[in-house]
Each structure stands twice: as structure tokens, then as C-alpha cells.
Write a protein that holds these residues in place. Structure first.
Motif, PDB file in Angstrom:
ATOM      1  N   ILE A  79      -8.599  -2.686-120.926  1.00  0.00           N
ATOM      2  CA  ILE A  79      -8.228  -1.421-120.285  1.00  0.00           C
ATOM      3  C   ILE A  79      -8.443  -0.265-121.257  1.00  0.00           C
ATOM      4  O   ILE A  79      -8.152  -0.391-122.452  1.00  0.00           O
ATOM      5  CB  ILE A  79      -6.776  -1.474-119.767  1.00  0.00           C
ATOM      6  N   PHE A  80      -8.969   0.842-120.750  1.00  0.00           N
ATOM      7  CA  PHE A  80      -9.188   2.053-121.548  1.00  0.00           C
ATOM      8  C   PHE A  80      -8.687   3.259-120.757  1.00  0.00           C
ATOM      9  O   PHE A  80      -8.806   3.299-119.541  1.00  0.00           O
ATOM     10  CB  PHE A  80     -10.680   2.239-121.851  1.00  0.00           C
ATOM     11  N   ASN A  81      -8.136   4.240-121.492  1.00  0.00           N
ATOM     12  CA  ASN A  81      -7.710   5.499-120.844  1.00  0.00           C
ATOM     13  C   ASN A  81      -8.612   6.650-121.285  1.00  0.00           C
ATOM     14  O   ASN A  81      -8.266   7.818-121.106  1.00  0.00           O
ATOM     15  CB  ASN A  81      -6.241   5.807-121.161  1.00  0.00           C
ATOM     16  N   HIS A 125      -3.115  -3.627-117.171  1.00  0.00           N
ATOM     17  CA  HIS A 125      -2.330  -3.392-118.395  1.00  0.00           C
ATOM     18  C   HIS A 125      -2.279  -4.654-119.250  1.00  0.00           C
ATOM     19  O   HIS A 125      -2.390  -4.600-120.481  1.00  0.00           O
ATOM     20  CB  HIS A 125      -0.916  -2.970-117.994  1.00  0.00           C
ATOM     21  N   GLN A 126      -2.137  -5.793-118.588  1.00  0.00           N
ATOM     22  CA  GLN A 126      -1.988  -7.069-119.287  1.00  0.00           C
ATOM     23  C   GLN A 126      -3.255  -7.461-120.067  1.00  0.00           C
ATOM     24  O   GLN A 126      -3.180  -8.241-121.025  1.00  0.00           O
ATOM     25  CB  GLN A 126      -1.607  -8.150-118.271  1.00  0.00           C
ATOM     26  N   THR A 127      -4.425  -6.891-119.710  1.00  0.00           N
ATOM     27  CA  THR A 127      -5.645  -7.198-120.474  1.00  0.00           C
ATOM     28  C   THR A 127      -5.540  -6.728-121.924  1.00  0.00           C
ATOM     29  O   THR A 127      -6.327  -7.151-122.765  1.00  0.00           O
ATOM     30  CB  THR A 127      -6.912  -6.540-119.861  1.00  0.00           C
ATOM     31  N   ASN A 164      -0.706   7.792-118.749  1.00  0.00           N
ATOM     32  CA  ASN A 164      -0.483   8.726-119.844  1.00  0.00           C
ATOM     33  C   ASN A 164      -0.047   7.915-121.043  1.00  0.00           C
ATOM     34  O   ASN A 164       0.869   7.111-120.956  1.00  0.00           O
ATOM     35  CB  ASN A 164       0.587   9.762-119.491  1.00  0.00           C
ATOM     36  N   GLY A 165      -0.733   8.145-122.184  1.00  0.00           N
ATOM     37  CA  GLY A 165      -0.484   7.297-123.332  1.00  0.00           C
ATOM     38  C   GLY A 165      -0.955   5.899-123.007  1.00  0.00           C
ATOM     39  O   GLY A 165      -1.974   5.702-122.336  1.00  0.00           O
ATOM     40  N   LEU A 166      -0.199   4.914-123.441  1.00  0.00           N
ATOM     41  CA  LEU A 166      -0.643   3.528-123.308  1.00  0.00           C
ATOM     42  C   LEU A 166       0.129   2.735-122.276  1.00  0.00           C
ATOM     43  O   LEU A 166      -0.188   1.579-122.031  1.00  0.00           O
ATOM     44  CB  LEU A 166      -0.521   2.829-124.670  1.00  0.00           C
ATOM     45  N   GLU A 167       1.161   3.305-121.638  1.00  0.00           N
ATOM     46  CA  GLU A 167       2.033   2.474-120.807  1.00  0.00           C
ATOM     47  C   GLU A 167       2.622   3.131-119.571  1.00  0.00           C
ATOM     48  O   GLU A 167       3.172   2.437-118.736  1.00  0.00           O
ATOM     49  CB  GLU A 167       3.178   1.895-121.645  1.00  0.00           C
ATOM     50  N   GLY A 183       2.370 -12.851-120.919  1.00  0.00           N
ATOM     51  CA  GLY A 183       2.111 -12.230-119.628  1.00  0.00           C
ATOM     52  C   GLY A 183       3.315 -12.088-118.720  1.00  0.00           C
ATOM     53  O   GLY A 183       3.197 -12.185-117.504  1.00  0.00           O
ATOM     54  N   ASN A 184       4.490 -11.804-119.296  1.00  0.00           N
ATOM     55  CA  ASN A 184       5.694 -11.776-118.468  1.00  0.00           C
ATOM     56  C   ASN A 184       5.694 -10.684-117.404  1.00  0.00           C
ATOM     57  O   ASN A 184       6.375 -10.818-116.405  1.00  0.00           O
ATOM     58  CB  ASN A 184       6.946 -11.699-119.357  1.00  0.00           C
ATOM     59  N   ILE A 185       4.896  -9.611-117.566  1.00  0.00           N
ATOM     60  CA  ILE A 185       4.907  -8.580-116.520  1.00  0.00           C
ATOM     61  C   ILE A 185       4.203  -9.044-115.251  1.00  0.00           C
ATOM     62  O   ILE A 185       4.341  -8.462-114.203  1.00  0.00           O
ATOM     63  CB  ILE A 185       4.272  -7.238-116.963  1.00  0.00           C
TER      64      ILE A 185
END
Lengths: 208, 208
Positions: free
Chosen positions: A47-49, A98-100, A183-186, B204-206
Motif C-alpha cells: 500500500i502507498f499513499n 492496510h494489512q499488506t 491521512n498519514g499511515l493509518e 493479521g488480527n485486523i
């Protein structure tokens, strides 16, 4: 009441609060998954933002990578194969996207349950569950001197929309595509259209 | 039903539909106003959708500019004075922010009704009506070979938040700041928080 941070305040913060603050300052950005594979065909997904527009004619897109310290992954795969895909994250897959970012030994596709999909145009894997997918051929990299960050640029070879998300002006309608921003990483956000404004002219009629 | 464009399809489109499609492919991006002045102190203000995070320690931000063909404006001012500001666009000022893209002879501040504001830290003008403002010192530029696009980078000198929009982790809360995003050059979106996800680990809990 105003909150003000000087450069000195920022430099003296602890690492995590500083990273969070500085990463979230640019504001909302699109969440995109970048798909690659190595020369053996093993897939990678991250994942990239930081995906950005570089040019329309010819069509170029780019993204910013942190300095490369590990020998494998997105950067090396793009250098080895010459291709990558950009896959827009939507509301149904943002948790998997996100999990990647976890450090997996094997492919992030298998680990997160996302599905690799291929076309005849390029060998890099698309994300089947994404609704806006772009296949690119690597054309340039720029290494930023001050901190080693890398700007990677590709030429668009193929655009795949799962449905026609384009309005009459050919603009992708993000709300229809259920696009997710970050926004940001999360911190993940959905978007709601406010207005489509006309090309601005000095007579300023949109302000009247 | 899928819509697919090949590179050849894109190259054969008319200019405006192609520009709209390619500009809107990266997805949602923050709308930011970049404030500068020339060596005589005359102010300039321009909207950009390309502000990106470059590094947290030291804190760097950048933005992408089209190739410089005009002798004045944001690029020349930054080169002449060494400073610029990034001002987040919010829901109250997005029309004025959009209007800064018109070709004015004089300052876009006066033309659009936005107010220049100065601090003792740097000479470049902030936008008083913005709620998240960043003052930067120019440190590097990268010229992209394939089309002359320029990446400008600054070191953060000062951050001014009109209120405390930070959560307990020091992350800017965009919805509280009424931040506005943009896709392409004209479609504006507000954002709605969906989730703040934890740092991803391989267990991977999420996803469970």
C-alpha cells in the motif's frame, strides 16, 4: 486557540509522535496498492499513499518510496521486470490493503486474501478486487539527495475500470468507485463530493 | 461492465478528455495553497493538489510543479527568496482557493479575498483563513527528465494549527479541520473518517 510548533520543537519530539504529525500534515491522499512480481513470477503487493500525477500526454504517474534498505520488494521488482500496477483502494478492501504493510515472508496477495489478476498487456499483477486499475511501464527514477527518498515514474499502458466511473467530462467519480483516502499511515477516510468547479478565469464568477 | 483504455486509446483522445481522465486517476489528494513572495515583497498564492510527504526527521515536504514556462510565479519566488508556505484548504475557502488558478496580473490574495499573514519565522505569506499552515525553507529541486516536471522540496520551519486538531497520537484530524480534497483539477470532496487502523503485523488480527 493556536498550536504552534517550531523546527526545534519538531526535532525534539519523540519518534512516533513526530512521525505521526509530519506524515499527517499533507492532508488526505489516495490509498493505492502497487502490484509487482519478481523475475520468477512471485507476486508482491504494497500500500502507498504517495501516488501522484506526473503528466497527461504521454500519460505518466509516479509514487514516492522510502529509501531502499531491503534487497527485495516493490523497488527491486520494478527494476527487474520494468512493470508495475496501481490499484485504487475501495471501501470493501481497505483493511486488507492496510494489512499488506505487514512484513510477510511470502506474497501479500495470499496473506491478505486479495486476488492477483493478469492481462495480456503486462506481466505485473493487478488486484482483482480493485475498481480502478492502472498498468504502467517503468520509465524513470529520481533519488532525492537530502534523504535518499525515491520518486518512481511509469508510463500508463492500460487503464481498467470495473464500471464506467467517468462523468461526461471523463473525470473519475470517486464516490461511485467507493474510493478510500488515507491521512498519514493509518487513518482512512471516505469521500463525499462537494462541487465540480469550472476552469477559473480572472473575472472570478465562481466567487460572486 | 468493464471500461478498458490502452495506451493507444489514451494517445488518440482529444486533449481535454485525456487531461481529465489522467489527472483524476491517482484519486483523492489534498488541496493546498502555496504562498510565496518575490524579492520586492509582492505576494503570490497558487492552489496545488500535489503536496507530498518526503521525510519526518528532519521534516521535509514537497510538491510537483508543471514545467516552468513563465518567468514569474511560485517557482521563481521560491528560488529568489528561499521560502514558501503550504496552507491546507478547508470547506470555507475552497472556492477562493480554486480561483487562485486564474491568470491574475496582481496578487491572488487581493483578487480572491484571502488574507496574507506573516510570522517572524519566515517572510513568505501564510493564508490567514487556512487552519493548518506550514512554513518551509527550500532545500532541493528535482527536474524529471521525461517531461520537465519539477519536484520542489522544503524543510519545515514552523507548523501553525488554528486549533488543536491533533488526536492523542499526534495525527491531524482532517474532519475537525474541515479539510477539503480534490480529484484532478476541479472536483472537490469533503472527507469522513472511516477508521484508524493499528500498525499492521503479520498475524493479521485486523482481518479476523
Amino acid at each position: 486557540m493556536k498550536t504552534i510548533f517550531t523546527l526545534n520543537d519538531i526535532l525534539q519530539m519523540e519518534k512516533q509522535p513526530r512521525t505521526n504529525l509530519i506524515n499527517s500534515l499533507p492532508g488526505i491522499r489516495a490509498a493505492n496498492l502497487i502490484g509487482t512480481n519478481n523475475s520468477s513470477g512471485e507476486t508482491n503487493l504494497a500500500i502507498f499513499n504517495s501516488v501522484i500525477h506526473i503528466g497527461a500526454h504521454p500519460p505518466y504517474m509516479g509514487f514516492i518510496m522510502r529509501p531502499v534498505t531491503m534487497p527485495r520488494g516493490t523497488y527491486q521488482n520494478i527494476k527487474d521486470t520494468g512493470y508495475f500496477t496501481i490499484n485504487q483502494v475501495n471501501e470493501k478492501i481497505y483493511k486488507q490493503a492496510h494489512q499488506t504493510s505487514a512484513r510477510y515472508e511470502d506474497s501479500e496477495f495470499a496473506a491478505t486474501g486479495l486476488t492477483p489478476e493478469f492481462t495480456s498487456t503486462l506481466k505485473a499483477p493487478y488486484v482483482k478486487e480493485s475498481k480502478v486499475k492502472i498498468g504502467l511501464r517503468f520509465v524513470e527514477e529520481q533519488h532525492i539527495k537530502i534523504n535518499g527518498t525515491i520518486l518512481m515514474i511509469g508510463e500508463i499502458q492500460e487503464i481498467i475500470l470495473e464500471n464506467n466511473y467517468l462523468n461526461e467530462s471523463n473525470i473519475v467519480q470517486l464516490q461511485q468507485a467507493e474510493a478510500i483516502g488515507v491521512n498519514g499511515l493509518e487513518t482512512y477516510y471516505r469521500v463525499e463530493k462537494v462541487a465540480e468547479l469550472p476552469y477559473a478565469k480572472p473575472d472570478g464568477n465562481i466567487l460572486k
